[in-house]
Design an enzyme around this catalytic site. Structure first.
Site, PDB file in Angstrom:
ATOM      1  N   THR A 452      -0.435   1.263  -5.318  1.00 44.15           N
ATOM      2  CA  THR A 452       0.893   0.812  -5.730  1.00 44.15           C
ATOM      3  C   THR A 452       1.796   0.593  -4.523  1.00 44.15           C
ATOM      4  OG1 THR A 452       2.908   1.519  -6.910  1.00 44.15           O
ATOM      5  CG2 THR A 452       1.511   3.239  -6.015  1.00 44.15           C
ATOM      6  N   TYR A 495       4.775  10.572  -8.371  1.00 42.72           N
ATOM      7  CA  TYR A 495       3.863   9.443  -8.593  1.00 42.72           C
ATOM      8  C   TYR A 495       3.477   8.783  -7.274  1.00 42.72           C
ATOM      9  CZ  TYR A 495       2.315   4.761  -9.913  1.00 42.72           C
ATOM     10  OH  TYR A 495       1.603   3.587 -10.030  1.00 42.72           O
TER      11      TYR A 495
END
Length: 680
Positions: A452, A495
């Site tokens: 990501t 995250y």
């Protein structure tokens, strides 16, 4: 003739089940929260304990005066009356036999008088061959137990109730036969059975299967009371290794065995700070037996029952794992029922590949993607319903893999802030489990990981120019080309940390173990088969809300910019990277739509308004942790190494997604079509 056959047919027709849930004194709030969910799951029965010891303790009578009417007024209740008050016990403990066995029958009589209108059956004791529930060292020949239970059962029947004999655990046919010889089986209406196959090793060693044990049980009962039923008063499977699909399968299996009732243990997990039983050593398996977690997060079993009952549960658990032909070399796609994973799998299958879809089906709706793949490609789709957190459960899936695409992940920043431990277990530990499975297989299968752009952090050091509808970086080179891979890593939010850890492990396994592995750090991917939510998949989420006529919540001011990329282009990037893995291994690449597809949230909302023919209703809230004012991927490195480039302009792609949503979620109504040139 044995009643196993007819009873089995009856079971198939009624399709009823129950749950076991122990409510502790004072748990009014928990009871009020759990009971409606149990009923919503389709359960017909509830088994709970009515502790003799707790009833006589301070406040106990008031507690059960509230609990039994509250629960029994909503669902068919089975109270399990057990635990000796210490003052009446021969050992001073709740597991000890009472000094006077008749005092138990007197207490049962009192309970029938006080609460009898709330139930028809009453269970007499629990797990009598278990030292924690009945200290048989004080009653080695079970004479006291038989006197106590036999008297209570006889009197309950005289009063019109149906006594149930508490089930032994583990099953002991000699003990059950002794109950028959002593006359206990002759005065009961049902016999309990407890079975937790696959959860406890001690039981696993003696477990012969439901049919064998229940058949043996039926044979014994028929000798003494052929009218007595067999009830599974406890069946369960612990998800302590995160194998939730196996729990769902075990539930269906237990429901279909030749028994007259099945109670599943339990609806909710035991909270980690609550001792399971006094004096019991810590065992993580005891804390993960529920259909939902202790804080009410649905596991697969609970979610499917709440979504559509037994039919929904059977539909998903029927997704078996077909055999792969000897010598076949499948591609493994973890998270292959998800959005990007299912699109990639479809592309591979279209080219004749065998594909293993390794997925825990943890996100609502993704099983529809798996069913879609099976309908399109049949036996070349090989579902392995497992969780990447469960190393033992996934290793076999990688044994013959020729390539691995790793998408399985916890995907939302917001969720990581709520439960960072689970976020770490899924993203970090799950990734190293995949890598270790590949390494153990010994075939050096390429591994391509979906990372990501959050590994670059919030990009707070980038100075921004604020325009009417977007932010742009002051740095002209960044504005023209985007963020490149030489940008320092700056993990932000749990995250970002967990995905960043996974990202770096992928690259290190290429260096340390020679596994040809590479990373794609993705920006915002959108397209068909996306089940967008407020926390993840925002482009699809916006369209879904707009078509449903619902307001859209914006976090921040809506001027944040992303380079959105259609999933078809993303799939092409993953496949291009695999085709060039020999020279790409050990590298990370940014993947997004690039400067040509850089759009602000506000501009996407305007375009959605054009597609729906009406302005989109919005509300604005505070910025979320780690949110970037601007992220556009510089994809030049990926383009140089693989020849890939984004081909679908964002307006064209947005219309494509809108048309797919209309066809698949909104009944095929038309979207507005403007007579204007569609540009990138």
């Amino acid at each position: 003739m044995s009643k196993t056959g007819p009873r089995s047919l009856k079971k198939q027709e009624t399709r009823r089940f129950g749950f076991v849930e122990w409510f502790r004194p004072g748990e009014h709030e928990r009871t009020e929260a759990v009971l409606p969910d149990i009923i919503a799951s389709g359960a017909s029965y509830l088994r709970t304990h009515l502790s003799w010891a707790e009833y006589l303790a301070p406040g106990g009578e008031e507690w059960f005066d509230w609990l039994i009417p509250r629960v029994g007024g909503e669902i068919d209740l089975l109270p399990c009356i057990h635990y000796t008050p210490p003052s009446l016990s021969r050992t001073g403990r709740s597991s000890g036999p009472p000094v006077d066995p008749k005092s138990y029958a007197d207490f049962v009589d009192h309970i029938l008088t006080r609460y009898g209108r709330y139930f028809r059956h009453v269970e007499l004791w629990n797990e009598p061959n278990n030292l924690l529930d009945w200290d048989w060292r004080q009653d080695s020949d079970f004479l006291l137990f038989c006197e106590m239970i036999g008297g209570a059962a006889y009197w309950a029947k005289q009063r019109g109730y149906k006594p149930v004999l508490g089930g032994p655990c583990p099953f002991d046919p000699y003990w059950l036969n002794l109950m028959g010889e002593r006359g206990v089986l002759g005065v009961i209406d049902a016999v309990g059975f407890h079975g937790f196959p696959g959860t406890w090793d001690s039981e696993q060693a003696t477990w012969g299967g439901w049919d064998m044990h229940l058949g043996e049980m039926r044979e014994i009962i028929d000798r003494y009371n052929a009218d007595a039923e067999i009830w599974i008063t406890e069946a369960g499977y612990s998800t302590w290794r995160n194998d939730e699909i196996e729990q769902a399968r075990r539930f269906i299996k237990a429901l279909n065995v030749p028994a007259d009732r099945m109670y599943w243990y339990s609806w909710r997990d035991v909270p980690p700070d609550v001792p399971v039983q006094e004096g019991l050593w810590f065992d993580p398996r005891h804390y993960h037996l529920g259909a939902v977690s202790h804080d009410n997060k649905p596991k697969l079993l609970g979610r499917l029952l709440m979504e559509g009952g037994l039919g929904r549960l059977e539909e998903v658990t029927a997704l078996a794992t077909p055999q792969i032909a000897a010598g076949a070399a499948p591609v493994v796609v973890t998270g292959g029922s998800g959005f990007v994973g299912s699109n990639l799998a479809d592309s591979l299958l279209n080219d004749g590949e065998d594909v293993i879809i390794l997925d825990n089906l943890g996100r609502s709706g993704v099983d529809q993607n798996l069913s879609w793949l099976i309908e399109r490609h049949g036996a070349r789709v090989h579902p392995v319903l497992a969780d990447v957190r469960d190393l033992m459960g996934i290793e076999a899936a990688f044994k013959d893999a020729k390539a691995v695409f790793h998408y399985a992940a916890q995907t939302a920043v917001t969720t990581s802030l709520i439960d960072p431990l689970d976020d770490f277990e899924t993203n970090a530990r799950g990734t190293i489990n995949v890598l270790e499975s590949v390494r153990k297989a010994g075939k050096r299968a390429p591994v391509i990981f979906a990372s990501t752009n959050k590994v670059y952090g919030a990009l707070d050091d980038l100075m921004m120019i604020e325009l009417d509808d977007r932010y742009l970086p002051e740095d002209q080179l960044v504005r023209m080309q985007g963020i490149a891979e030489d940008r320092p890593l700056d993990f932000c939010t749990p995250y970002g940390c967990s995905k960043g850890v996974a990202d770096q492990y992928i690259l290190d396994y290429a260096k340390s173990f020679g596994i040809p592995a590479a990373v794609l750090r993705m920006s915002c991917i959108y397209g068909p088969r996306q089940f967008g939510t407020e926390d993840q998949g925002w482009v699809a989420h916006f369209l879904i809300r707009a078509f449903a006529g619902e307001a859209i919540s914006i976090y921040g001011d809506g001027k944040q910019v992303r380079d959105i990329l259609h999933v078809d282009d993303a799939v092409a990037a993953y496949r291009s990277l695999l085709a060039n893995i020999d020279r790409a291994a050990g590298n990370a690449f940014n993947l997004g739509g690039g400067p040509r597809n850089a759009v602000s949230v506000l501009s996407v909302l305007r375009e959605i308004g054009e597609l729906t023919g009406r302005p989109v209703e919005t509300s604005f809230g505070p910025w979320r942790a780690g949110d970037q004012f601007y992220f556009v991927a510089n994809t030049q490195k990926l383009e140089r190494e693989t020849g890939w480039e984004a081909r679908i302009g964002w307006r064209e792609g947005l219309r494509h997604l809108a048309e797919w949503l209309i066809a698949n979620r909104f009944g095929g109504r038309q979207i507005r079509r403007e007579k204007r040139k569609v540009s990138a």
